[in-house]
Write a protein that holds these residues in place. Structure first.
Motif, PDB file in Angstrom:
ATOM      1  N   GLU A 265       0.828  -1.208   0.000  1.00 35.99           N
ATOM      2  CA  GLU A 265       0.000   0.000   0.000  1.00 35.99           C
ATOM      3  C   GLU A 265       0.861   1.257   0.000  1.00 35.99           C
ATOM      4  O   GLU A 265       0.547   2.246  -0.676  1.00 35.99           O
ATOM      5  N   GLN A 268       2.201   1.713  -3.512  1.00 33.82           N
ATOM      6  CA  GLN A 268       1.179   2.097  -4.481  1.00 33.82           C
ATOM      7  C   GLN A 268       0.605   3.488  -4.249  1.00 33.82           C
ATOM      8  O   GLN A 268       0.060   4.088  -5.181  1.00 33.82           O
ATOM      9  N   ASN A 269       0.714   3.995  -3.021  1.00 31.40           N
ATOM     10  CA  ASN A 269       0.043   5.250  -2.683  1.00 31.40           C
ATOM     11  C   ASN A 269       0.975   6.399  -2.320  1.00 31.40           C
ATOM     12  O   ASN A 269       0.508   7.511  -2.103  1.00 31.40           O
ATOM     13  N   LYS A 289      -2.873  -0.832  -9.598  1.00 30.12           N
ATOM     14  CA  LYS A 289      -3.270  -1.307  -8.261  1.00 30.12           C
ATOM     15  C   LYS A 289      -4.173  -2.538  -8.418  1.00 30.12           C
ATOM     16  O   LYS A 289      -5.146  -2.701  -7.690  1.00 30.12           O
TER      17      LYS A 289
END
Length: 310
Positions: A265, A268-269, A289
């Motif tokens: 996470e 990806q963020n 994602k």
């Protein structure tokens, strides 16, 4: 790993309550150490959980950025660099690392089937276009009949490279080609060029001696090339390209590990991480994602097709 009971230690007789208390304290400390060393992240001091991640190209700046971002979220990330693609999966299988990120689904399927393993994709990173490069010509049309073109020798990237050569009109593959195509599937009589296979990290060094070479994204800038110099490439936005999504992979028993999910996470963020990925890819990465369940379903399909080919 199941919890282990601390060994029962009998205090020496007539030594007094202080010694008995010391024995209990030692046993408790031992139990805490055993708990901290369970798989899925060792205690790294404080509240940090240690994770060992393997990759090819750990010198890329975004790995340092990811390490810094992970630390903010309680993860002590150690990025382990491997020299070539053949190393990170065996290291993961043997427990030398906790997770790796360097491969797409097709490569992972090939490894699992060939080695009777069950590594699992648990997060997506991106799809990168695979390109054909040359130091001798500026376009595919300038490549002459009988010239030699190089592709990577690992099965998954070799097939992908051959499909690019076919799309560029340089070769013809028997039965139209597939993700399982090899040099044996090249129709030599109907092809314009000769094709040779080398290790992926050696294809760029072959450029002075051949007409062109397929160069994996990881090695483009390291070889002094520019992504914009590709004279042909595949289309990563094609739905058929899903098996070429690059993934984080773990051992099957760790697919629900919460620490690893958190690390993915963060990757990806975190905008600084994503900006770094794009910078290294020359802006070519298509960041994704894709849900882990979809990645695992794609892996199962590719593994089934791979076994059928055998």
């Amino acid at each position: 790993m199941s919890d282990q009971n601390s060994p029962l230690i009998e205090a020496p007789k007539r030594r007094g309550p202080a010694i008995a208390l010391a024995v209990v304290v030692i046993a408790v400390i031992g139990a805490l150490i055993a708990f901290a060393l369970t798989r899925g992240g060792d205690s790294a001091g404080g509240d940090l959980t240690k994770v060992k991640l393997g990759t090819v190209g750990a010198s890329d700046p975004y790995w340092k950025t990811l390490t810094e971002e992970a630390e903010k979220e309680g993860i002590d990330l150690e990025v382990v660099d491997f020299a070539d693609y053949a190393q990170p999966n065996p290291a993961l299988t043997e427990g030398e690392i906790d997770i790796n990120q360097f491969q797409h689904i097709v490569y992972l399927a090939d490894y699992n089937v060939a080695n009777d393993q069950d590594l699992v994709p648990v997060g997506a990173t991106a799809i990168y276009p695979l390109g054909l490069y040359s130091q001798k010509v500026d376009s595919v049309e300038e490549i002459k009949a009988g010239d030699t073109v190089v592709v990577p020798d690992d099965d998954s990237n070799q097939a992908r490279g051959l499909l690019i050569l076919q799309s560029a009109g340089l070769i013809k593959l028997k039965d139209g080609g597939s993700i399982f195509s090899t040099l044996a599937d090249v129709d030599k009589d109907a092809s314009k060029v000769k094709v040779k296979a080398l290790k992926a990290d050696l294809t760029p060094t072959s450029l002075p001696d051949v007409a062109a070479a397929i160069v994996n994204n990881d090695f483009v800038e390291k070889a002094g090339l520019k992504f914009s110099d590709a004279i042909a490439q595949d289309d990563p936005s094609d739905p058929n390209a899903v098996p070429y999504i690059n993934v984080f992979a773990v051992r099957a028993e760790d697919k629900d590990n919460e620490t690893y999910k958190k690390l993915i996470e963060i990757y990806q963020n975190s905008q600084p991480v994503l900006d770094g990925v794009q910078e290294v890819s020359g802006g070519t990465a298509q960041l994704l994602k894709t849900p882990a369940a979809d990645l695992q379903a794609s892996l199962a399909d590719v593994e089934a097709d791979t076994r059928a080919q055998g």
